[in-house]
Design an enzyme around this catalytic site. Structure first.
Site, PDB file in Angstrom:
ATOM      1  N   ASN A  81       0.787  -1.229   0.000  1.00 19.34           N
ATOM      2  CA  ASN A  81       0.000   0.000   0.000  1.00 19.34           C
ATOM      3  C   ASN A  81       0.825   1.288   0.000  1.00 19.34           C
ATOM      4  O   ASN A  81       0.266   2.372  -0.027  1.00 19.34           O
ATOM      5  CB  ASN A  81      -0.956   0.013   1.187  1.00 19.34           C
ATOM      6  CG  ASN A  81      -2.015  -1.058   1.057  1.00 19.34           C
ATOM      7  OD1 ASN A  81      -2.382  -1.440  -0.046  1.00 19.34           O
ATOM      8  ND2 ASN A  81      -2.501  -1.556   2.174  1.00 19.34           N
ATOM      9  N   CYS A  82       2.141   1.175   0.047  1.00 19.24           N
ATOM     10  CA  CYS A  82       3.022   2.351   0.050  1.00 19.24           C
ATOM     11  C   CYS A  82       2.972   3.033  -1.321  1.00 19.24           C
ATOM     12  O   CYS A  82       3.132   2.389  -2.356  1.00 19.24           O
ATOM     13  CB  CYS A  82       4.447   1.907   0.377  1.00 19.24           C
ATOM     14  SG  CYS A  82       5.687   3.186   0.144  1.00 19.24           S
ATOM     15  N   ASP A  83       2.753   4.343  -1.332  1.00 17.07           N
ATOM     16  CA  ASP A  83       2.662   5.085  -2.593  1.00 17.07           C
ATOM     17  C   ASP A  83       3.944   4.982  -3.420  1.00 17.07           C
ATOM     18  O   ASP A  83       3.890   4.851  -4.642  1.00 17.07           O
ATOM     19  CB  ASP A  83       2.332   6.555  -2.338  1.00 17.07           C
ATOM     20  CG  ASP A  83       0.901   6.744  -1.878  1.00 17.07           C
ATOM     21  OD1 ASP A  83       0.066   5.834  -2.108  1.00 17.07           O
ATOM     22  OD2 ASP A  83       0.605   7.790  -1.279  1.00 17.07           O
TER      23      ASP A  83
ATOM     24  N   LYS B 219       4.075   1.578  -4.970  1.00 14.91           N
ATOM     25  CA  LYS B 219       3.113   1.523  -6.086  1.00 14.91           C
ATOM     26  C   LYS B 219       3.696   2.197  -7.331  1.00 14.91           C
ATOM     27  O   LYS B 219       3.596   1.676  -8.445  1.00 14.91           O
ATOM     28  CB  LYS B 219       1.810   2.216  -5.702  1.00 14.91           C
ATOM     29  CG  LYS B 219       0.954   1.435  -4.731  1.00 14.91           C
ATOM     30  CD  LYS B 219      -0.296   2.243  -4.408  1.00 14.91           C
ATOM     31  CE  LYS B 219      -1.148   1.605  -3.347  1.00 14.91           C
ATOM     32  NZ  LYS B 219      -2.285   2.441  -2.972  1.00 14.91           N
TER      33      LYS B 219
END
Length: 113
Positions: free
Chosen positions: A8-10, A13
């Site tokens: 879920n880390c931007d 991603k």
């Protein structure tokens, strides 16, 4: 190439999207879900130094007690990173014997040459 991070880390991603768009094969290891061994962390610390692995801009760092942040050392940092994998800068990338931390499109593009 192996990419370590949190799904879920931007930044992770963004890195995964870039790798996919550039046709670069990689294996993803979510160390939040799949864990992180002390041995693997030690390898990264030897390659990069523990200071490079700790994200001092994130909420996990800010939530640590002041006395922990003020007295952090190589030994305590290792334990903190194992217990709070969210504090590790992401992504950590292994390619052969090379280890890097963070999303670096220029470096990764050079790897494909």
């Amino acid at each position: 190439m192996k990419l370590y991070g949190i799904k879920n880390c931007d930044t992770v991603k963004k890195a995964r999207k870039w790798l996919d768009e550039n046709g670069i094969a990689y294996e993803f290891h979510d160390f939040k879900k799949d864990g992180l061994s002390s041995e693997k962390l030690s390898q990264w610390e030897q390659a990069l130094g523990w200071e490079a692995l700790i994200n001092k801009r994130g909420t996990t760092w800010r939530k640590l007690p002041d006395e922990v942040r003020d007295t952090i050392s190589a030994q305590s940092a290792h334990q903190i990173m194992l217990e709070n994998t969210s504090i590790i800068k992401r992504p950590v990338v292994e390619r052969g014997d090379e280890v890097s931390v963070g999303f670096n499109a220029d470096q990764w593009a050079a790897w494909t040459d």
